[in-house]
Design a protein around this motif. Sequence first.
Motif, PDB file in Angstrom:
ATOM      1  N   GLU A  43      24.012 -63.273   6.759  1.00  0.00           N
ATOM      2  CA  GLU A  43      23.230 -64.376   6.875  1.00  0.00           C
ATOM      3  C   GLU A  43      23.709 -63.396   8.644  1.00  0.00           C
ATOM      4  O   GLU A  43      24.271 -63.380   8.987  1.00  0.00           O
ATOM      5  N   THR A  45      21.071 -64.115  12.587  1.00  0.00           N
ATOM      6  CA  THR A  45      20.232 -65.124  13.010  1.00  0.00           C
ATOM      7  C   THR A  45      20.463 -64.794  14.565  1.00  0.00           C
ATOM      8  O   THR A  45      21.096 -64.680  14.922  1.00  0.00           O
ATOM      9  N   SER A  47      18.834 -66.641  17.923  1.00  0.00           N
ATOM     10  CA  SER A  47      18.153 -67.458  18.477  1.00  0.00           C
ATOM     11  C   SER A  47      17.671 -67.414  20.417  1.00  0.00           C
ATOM     12  O   SER A  47      18.579 -66.186  20.826  1.00  0.00           O
ATOM     13  N   GLN A  66      26.265 -64.696  12.913  1.00  0.00           N
ATOM     14  CA  GLN A  66      26.160 -63.491  11.735  1.00  0.00           C
ATOM     15  C   GLN A  66      27.810 -63.317  10.968  1.00  0.00           C
ATOM     16  O   GLN A  66      28.192 -64.618  11.631  1.00  0.00           O
ATOM     17  N   GLN A 166      13.927 -68.783  16.414  1.00  0.00           N
ATOM     18  CA  GLN A 166      14.908 -68.697  15.929  1.00  0.00           C
ATOM     19  C   GLN A 166      15.141 -67.673  14.989  1.00  0.00           C
ATOM     20  O   GLN A 166      12.737 -67.971  14.302  1.00  0.00           O
ATOM     21  N   ARG A 168      15.957 -66.512  10.922  1.00  0.00           N
ATOM     22  CA  ARG A 168      17.317 -66.004   9.983  1.00  0.00           C
ATOM     23  C   ARG A 168      17.003 -65.519   9.277  1.00  0.00           C
ATOM     24  O   ARG A 168      15.864 -65.678   8.018  1.00  0.00           O
ATOM     25  N   GLU A 183      13.487 -65.122   4.760  1.00  0.00           N
ATOM     26  CA  GLU A 183      13.095 -65.054   6.066  1.00  0.00           C
ATOM     27  C   GLU A 183      12.315 -65.738   6.813  1.00  0.00           C
ATOM     28  O   GLU A 183      11.856 -66.909   6.281  1.00  0.00           O
TER      29      GLU A 183
END
Length: 256
Positions: A43, A45, A47, A66, A166, A168, A183
Motif C-alpha cells: 500500500e 497512500t 494525503s 506506505q 487522498q 490510495r 486505486e
Amino acid sequence: MTQDASNAVDFFETQFGLDSGGLERTLGTALERKIDYADIFCEYTTSDSVVVEEGVVKQGDRHIEQGVGIRAVSGERQGYAHSDEISVDSLRLAAQTARTIVETAHDPDPVAVRPPAGEIRDLYPVSQSPTDVETSLKVQLLEEIDRYARAQDSRVVEVISSAASQHRRILVAGSDGAVVGDELPLVRLNCQVILKDPRGERREVGYQAMGGRYEFDRLREPETWKELVDEAIRIGTVNLDSRPCPAGTMDVVLGP
C-alpha cells in the motif's frame, strides 16, 4: 479505480523497484516451508489538507503512508509480518518471518504472477490524482468560499473551510499467481459558518460537508460548492432563529 494489475505493478516497480520478478521471488521464499498459501499486500497512500479561517491559511499538511505485509497460511495456522519499507529485500525478510509458523522445509513449485482474467472495471476514473492538484488552487477555492459566505448573509461573522485529498494505491499478489491492483482517490470539502444576531447576544454555527471518490476539479465547480455554503448558512440561520424548548413543571395527560 480497479485497474489492470500490470499498471499497479508498474507503479510499485517505478517507485520502489518492486517488479513481478520480485513478487515471485518473495512468494517463493514463503513457500520454502510447507505453506498452503501465501500472499503479499502493498500500500502507498498520499494525503493532504488545507484549512482557511478568516480568509487566512491556518493549517496545511501532507503526509505519506506506505508499507507491505506478508501472510502465510498452513492449515489453521497463519503467520504475519510487515514492514514500513517497500522493497524486495524487506518483502523477502517479512516472508522469512511469516513462514516460521512451519518448521518443515519444502521444495516449492515456481510461482508465476499473472493479471486477472476477464474485464477490468474502472470504478473511479480520474485524470489527475487529487493529491497532485496544486495547493494554491485549493487555497483559492477556500478563499472564494469565505468571500461568498460573507456576501450571502451579513450575520456571518466567521467562516472556516477546509479541503482534504487522498489517493490510495494497493497491490495484492498471491501464491496462486493472481495479482490485482486498486486505486482509490478521495476528496472532501468542509464549510463551517458562525452567525451572530444583530444585537450581538447570540452566536450559532452552521456546518455542511461533501466528498467522494472523484476528481478535485468537481469541488471547484461554483454550482457545487455554492450549494454547500448555502446549506451551511441555512443550518446556521435555523439555529440562530430557534427558541429554547419549554422547561419546568408541565401538565401530563394520561389516556384511559
